[in-house]
Design an enzyme around this catalytic site. Structure first.
Site, PDB file in Angstrom:
ATOM      1  N   HIS A  24      -7.946  34.248  -6.357  1.00  0.00           N
ATOM      2  CA  HIS A  24      -9.345  33.567  -5.898  1.00  0.00           C
ATOM      3  C   HIS A  24      -9.840  33.317  -7.173  1.00  0.00           C
ATOM      4  O   HIS A  24     -10.292  34.225  -8.003  1.00  0.00           O
ATOM      5  CB  HIS A  24      -9.841  34.504  -4.983  1.00  0.00           C
ATOM      6  CG  HIS A  24     -11.142  34.213  -4.375  1.00  0.00           C
ATOM      7  ND1 HIS A  24     -11.233  33.314  -3.455  1.00  0.00           N
ATOM      8  CD2 HIS A  24     -12.327  34.341  -4.839  1.00  0.00           C
ATOM      9  CE1 HIS A  24     -12.520  32.973  -3.500  1.00  0.00           C
ATOM     10  NE2 HIS A  24     -13.382  33.722  -4.062  1.00  0.00           N
TER      11      HIS A  24
ATOM     12  N   ALA B 234       4.003  -4.428  -5.491  1.00  0.00           N
ATOM     13  CA  ALA B 234       4.252  -2.986  -5.418  1.00  0.00           C
ATOM     14  C   ALA B 234       4.884  -3.029  -3.987  1.00  0.00           C
ATOM     15  O   ALA B 234       4.338  -2.254  -3.373  1.00  0.00           O
ATOM     16  CB  ALA B 234       3.200  -2.031  -5.796  1.00  0.00           C
TER      17      ALA B 234
ATOM     18  N   GLU C 217      -1.466  -4.451   2.862  1.00  0.00           N
ATOM     19  CA  GLU C 217       0.001  -3.701   3.412  1.00  0.00           C
ATOM     20  C   GLU C 217       0.370  -3.841   4.667  1.00  0.00           C
ATOM     21  O   GLU C 217      -0.352  -4.471   5.614  1.00  0.00           O
ATOM     22  CB  GLU C 217      -0.617  -2.163   3.517  1.00  0.00           C
ATOM     23  CG  GLU C 217       0.332  -1.205   4.271  1.00  0.00           C
ATOM     24  CD  GLU C 217       1.792  -1.221   3.627  1.00  0.00           C
ATOM     25  OE1 GLU C 217       2.008  -1.155   2.470  1.00  0.00           O
ATOM     26  OE2 GLU C 217       2.648  -1.191   4.422  1.00  0.00           O
TER      27      GLU C 217
ATOM     28  N   ILE D 166       3.327   4.030  -2.679  1.00  0.00           N
ATOM     29  CA  ILE D 166       2.657   5.069  -4.018  1.00  0.00           C
ATOM     30  C   ILE D 166       2.458   3.971  -5.087  1.00  0.00           C
ATOM     31  O   ILE D 166       1.222   4.367  -5.631  1.00  0.00           O
ATOM     32  CB  ILE D 166       4.006   6.016  -4.104  1.00  0.00           C
ATOM     33  CG1 ILE D 166       3.984   6.740  -2.855  1.00  0.00           C
ATOM     34  CG2 ILE D 166       3.627   6.879  -5.386  1.00  0.00           C
ATOM     35  CD1 ILE D 166       4.906   7.905  -3.095  1.00  0.00           C
TER      36      ILE D 166
ATOM     37  N   GLY E 226       0.980  -1.255   0.173  1.00  0.00           N
ATOM     38  CA  GLY E 226      -0.114  -0.010  -0.024  1.00  0.00           C
ATOM     39  C   GLY E 226       1.010   1.144   0.035  1.00  0.00           C
ATOM     40  O   GLY E 226       0.600   2.181   0.741  1.00  0.00           O
TER      41      GLY E 226
ATOM     42  N   VAL F 165       1.036 -11.277   3.079  1.00  0.00           N
ATOM     43  CA  VAL F 165       0.719 -12.576   2.144  1.00  0.00           C
ATOM     44  C   VAL F 165       1.826 -13.607   2.205  1.00  0.00           C
ATOM     45  O   VAL F 165       2.761 -13.402   1.872  1.00  0.00           O
ATOM     46  CB  VAL F 165       0.471 -12.180   0.698  1.00  0.00           C
ATOM     47  CG1 VAL F 165       0.480 -13.358  -0.517  1.00  0.00           C
ATOM     48  CG2 VAL F 165      -0.647 -11.056   0.373  1.00  0.00           C
TER      49      VAL F 165
HETATM   50  P1  NAD Z   1       7.015   2.005  -1.490  1.00  0.00           P
HETATM   51  O1  NAD Z   1       8.234   1.679  -0.525  1.00  0.00           O
HETATM   52  O2  NAD Z   1       6.518   3.356  -1.722  1.00  0.00           O
HETATM   53  O3  NAD Z   1       5.680   1.067  -0.666  1.00  0.00           O
HETATM   54  C1  NAD Z   1       5.751  -0.203  -0.896  1.00  0.00           C
HETATM   55  C2  NAD Z   1       4.929  -0.579   0.234  1.00  0.00           C
HETATM   56  O4  NAD Z   1       4.578  -2.056   0.245  1.00  0.00           O
HETATM   57  C3  NAD Z   1       5.163  -0.141   1.612  1.00  0.00           C
HETATM   58  O5  NAD Z   1       3.992   0.437   2.177  1.00  0.00           O
HETATM   59  C4  NAD Z   1       5.733  -1.626   2.379  1.00  0.00           C
HETATM   60  O6  NAD Z   1       5.166  -1.404   3.685  1.00  0.00           O
HETATM   61  C5  NAD Z   1       4.642  -2.387   1.535  1.00  0.00           C
HETATM   62  N1  NAD Z   1       5.242  -3.881   2.071  1.00  0.00           N
HETATM   63  C6  NAD Z   1       6.427  -4.244   1.726  1.00  0.00           C
HETATM   64  N2  NAD Z   1       6.519  -5.718   1.966  1.00  0.00           N
HETATM   65  C7  NAD Z   1       5.142  -6.048   1.793  1.00  0.00           C
HETATM   66  C8  NAD Z   1       4.690  -7.392   1.889  1.00  0.00           C
HETATM   67  N3  NAD Z   1       5.395  -8.514   1.857  1.00  0.00           N
HETATM   68  N4  NAD Z   1       3.314  -7.454   1.932  1.00  0.00           N
HETATM   69  C9  NAD Z   1       2.523  -6.077   2.083  1.00  0.00           C
HETATM   70  N5  NAD Z   1       3.242  -5.191   2.026  1.00  0.00           N
HETATM   71  C10 NAD Z   1       4.358  -5.035   1.839  1.00  0.00           C
HETATM   72  O7  NAD Z   1       7.424   1.314  -2.804  1.00  0.00           O
HETATM   73  P2  NAD Z   1       6.793   1.538  -4.218  1.00  0.00           P
HETATM   74  O8  NAD Z   1       5.183   1.981  -4.194  1.00  0.00           O
HETATM   75  O9  NAD Z   1       6.786   0.077  -4.826  1.00  0.00           O
HETATM   76  O10 NAD Z   1       7.361   2.544  -5.188  1.00  0.00           O
HETATM   77  C11 NAD Z   1       9.030   2.224  -5.357  1.00  0.00           C
HETATM   78  C12 NAD Z   1       9.726   3.507  -5.200  1.00  0.00           C
HETATM   79  O11 NAD Z   1       9.388   4.272  -6.205  1.00  0.00           O
HETATM   80  C13 NAD Z   1       9.348   4.422  -3.970  1.00  0.00           C
HETATM   81  O12 NAD Z   1      10.603   5.148  -3.558  1.00  0.00           O
HETATM   82  C14 NAD Z   1       8.266   5.524  -4.653  1.00  0.00           C
HETATM   83  O13 NAD Z   1       8.568   6.870  -3.697  1.00  0.00           O
HETATM   84  C15 NAD Z   1       9.044   5.459  -6.036  1.00  0.00           C
HETATM   85  N6  NAD Z   1       7.701   6.069  -6.904  1.00  0.00           N
HETATM   86  C16 NAD Z   1       7.248   7.320  -6.787  1.00  0.00           C
HETATM   87  C17 NAD Z   1       6.182   7.754  -7.265  1.00  0.00           C
HETATM   88  C18 NAD Z   1       5.816   9.380  -7.302  1.00  0.00           C
HETATM   89  O14 NAD Z   1       6.395   9.977  -7.156  1.00  0.00           O
HETATM   90  N7  NAD Z   1       4.418   9.446  -7.658  1.00  0.00           N
HETATM   91  C19 NAD Z   1       5.426   6.990  -8.145  1.00  0.00           C
HETATM   92  C20 NAD Z   1       5.887   5.376  -8.176  1.00  0.00           C
HETATM   93  C21 NAD Z   1       6.904   5.039  -7.494  1.00  0.00           C
END
Ligand code: NAD
Length: 602
Positions: free
Chosen positions: A573, A398, A329, A309, A307, A363
């Protein structure tokens, strides 16, 4: 002993407590947030009206309260209020003095091996090398570095394994996902207009056409990059590069041609990161990562593991396209690292839309069946609820990204790569090897394209011999979900865990004319101020366009603005940008668009 009770909540009664922010033994001051309440319109913190030490807390998460409900008992500080007023006056005069702005938390980086001092760089002469600078990887960091170096007059080679420039961000990341998020927004906006008497029929979604349109958006940008490289005479070398010595990279292309050795006086490593794959998962095409998710092979039921980004952005797209989404998450909140009050409006909206959001859950098994993938769930700390197992048509992984530091044979150049695959750098982006730089995801978190491009420019300038160093105070983060969530600088979560003192002001969007005219009242804008100087040190926004709006807060932090600098800047505004000025005015006690009785004008 004195008692603090819930103040007048206006039209609201029997309001849910969604967070208790203090515990017995805590020392609190006037205005310290005590509890967070959630009405159907907004969330709000109830601040302390007296200073002292908390003796007992009479409320817990999930309770419902009204005006007069007891929150806590306090051993009051003698003359507390007078002291606070006196302190506030001292703070105001400090804010007006010429003292340098406080430096918010520096962006995280792996520990630097080289000296932290800012040096005038010694550019290495090209001599008999093929290039002044070779850049390994053509993502936003790499192509920016290459183009800047070329603009400074250097001879540049840019190595890229993919047919198109732009890396993950342009090809299979930020840009295609934003194109799809735009499509999702159009679908949702059209649906929501029914409330205003404008009814559209259910959209007919032609997935192939949508995919083609998204690819066209990507193609325009990546094609543009090739033109920009040509205009600058940057030589693009196709293939996968690996170091073979401190001044050479061998590039192997897919077509079976002889590998090419490219020599350089200086090198900038910008080889990025890749999706993490959880261990022990079966090899099944129905388990996809973010790249696979962008292909839009729409299932009936999708499980998103993670859960963060990426997980939540892709969930937004799939949900709008009619897929039943479940998010699981590991931690007990979505978007870990972001303040809970900013995540809450998103969580509230999606928990009504998605099949399930399973927090504090992992999971443990994914079993391939003919009918789908059976996911087995396990609660991490035994509280909450999770089904034992469920079957999904697709599973999106993710769970984060891992740097590509171990894939480039860095040891042949003597470049240190840490055990996680990051390459430690100093403030000039130099690795432990003086003429080799590293930037972007591979050089440390946060893994964000805008950080990479900033570092790319910097590395090119240092390589050219300029006295430059990384001195950005903050790096903004954005989740392009619905609503968007954006934050920059100090967060309350960080401040609390590190004992950093701050003050805050919040403006709920339920009082923003522009937000209401967009049919949305669930956003908020929050500013955090240094307790002594009253300069802005952090901020967060949740609501439509939060990702665009957060730049003003980032600029305010970089410029050392205080609340008056923002509040006295005339904002157009009616706009959402006004909410930043309103939050600043709320802090200064000059806000007229909302009645905040307790805050006297500063
Ligand atoms: P993230 O680290 O943002 O999120 C991964 C999530 O997965 C975390 O909340 C973590 O707690 C959870 N997680 C980890 N292992 C798990 C498991 N076994 N079961 C369930 N949940 C688990 O990583 P991301 O979303 O994959 O993104 C990767 C990178 O890319 C990040 O640094 C992110 O900031 C960057 N990114 C940024 C943007 C943006 O700027 N809009 C968009 C996409 C990606």
């Amino acid at each position: 002993m004195s008692k603090i009770t819930v103040p007048d909540l206006g039209e609201f009664k029997d309001v849910e407590v969604i967070d208790v922010l203090v515990k017995p033994g805590d020392k609190i001051e006037i205005d310290t947030p005590l509890i967070t309440l959630e009405t159907e319109k907004a969330t709000m913190d109830v601040p302390a009206t007296a200073a002292g030490t908390v003796k007992t807390v009479a409320i817990k998460k999930g309770d419902r309260v009204s005006k007069g409900s007891l929150i806590l008992e306090l051993e009051a500080e003698e003359g507390g209020e007078t002291q606070v007023t006196a302190a506030a006056e001292a703070q105001d005069s400090a804010a007006r003095s010429e003292s340098p702005p406080p430096a918010p938390e520096a962006p995280q980086r792996p520990s630097a091996p080289a000296t932290e001092e800012v040096r005038v760089a010694q550019p290495v002469a090209r001599g008999s090398y093929d290039f002044d600078v070779v850049v390994l990887g053509a993502g936003p960091g790499g192509y920016t570095a290459a183009f800047r170096a070329a603009d400074l007059g250097m001879k540049v080679g840019l190595i890229e394994r993919w047919p198109q420039l732009g890396g993950v961000c342009l090809n299979v990341g930020c840009i295609p996902s934003k194109a799809l998020l735009h499509a999702a927004k159009v679908i949702e906006d059209a649906k929501e207009m029914a409330e205003a008497g404008i009814k559209f029929t259910k959209p007919k979604i032609e997935v192939d056409k949508l995919r083609e349109w998204k690819n066209k958006v990507v193609g325009r940008l990546t094609g543009g990059l090739s033109t920009l490289a040509k205009q600058r005479k940057v030589e693009v070398i196709r293939g996968t590069g690996k170091f073979v010595s401190p001044h050479e990279i061998e590039v192997t292309s897919e077509g079976g041609q002889q590998p090419r050795r490219v020599s350089f006086a200086q090198c900038i490593i910008a080889a990025g990161s890749e999706s993490i794959r959880l261990p022990g998962l079966p090899d099944d095409p129905r388990i996809i990562d973010s790249t696979g998710a962008l292909e839009l092979d729409l299932p009936k039921r999708l499980l998103v593991i993670g859960g963060g980004i990426i997980g939540l952005e892709m969930a937004t797209v799939y949900d709008a396209l009619g897929v039943k989404v479940t998010v699981v998450e590991l931690t007990d909140g979505l978007i870990p690292g972001c303040d809970r009050d900013l995540v809450r409006p998103l969580e509230k909206r999606i928990s009504k839309r998605y099949e399930k959001i399973l927090l504090g859950t992992k999971v443990t098994k994914l079993e391939p069946l003919k009918t789908g993938l059976r996911a087995t769930f396990e609660l991490v700390n035994k509280s909450g609820e999770a089904p034992k197992s469920e079957i999904f048509d697709r599973v999106l992984l993710a769970v984060g990204r891992t740097p590509n530091g171990k894939r480039i044979n860095a040891e042949a150049a003597g470049v240190v790569v840490n055990e996680r695959g990051f390459i430690p750098v100093d403030r000039q982006m130099r690795t432990n090897v003086q003429h080799i730089f590293a930037i972007g995801d591979i050089a440390g978190p946060p893994m964000l394209a805008h950080k990479a491009s900033h570092e790319g420019k910097l590395a090119a300038e240092v390589a050219h011999g300029e006295k430059r160093a990384f001195d950005a105070r903050v790096i903004p983060s954005v989740a392009y979900t619905d609503p968007e969530v954006a934050w920059v600088g100090l967060t309350e979560t960080d401040a609390r865990s590190k004992g950093i003192e701050y003050e805050k002001a919040v403006f709920p969007w339920s009082a923003s004319g522009r937000s209401l005219s967009l049919g949305r009242d669930d956003g908020l804008t929050k500013l955090l101020f240094d307790k002594t100087t009253h300069r802005v040190v952090g901020g967060g926004i949740v609501g439509p366009n939060a990702g665009d709006l957060i730049s003003e807060v980032a600029l305010a932090i970089e410029m050392g603005c205080d609340a008056a600098d923002i509040g006295l800047t005339i904002h157009p505004h009616p706009t959402l940008s006004e909410t930043i000025a309103f939050a600043a005015e709320a802090f200064d006690g000059t806000l007229t668009d909302l009645y905040i009785p307790k805050r006297a004008a500063r």
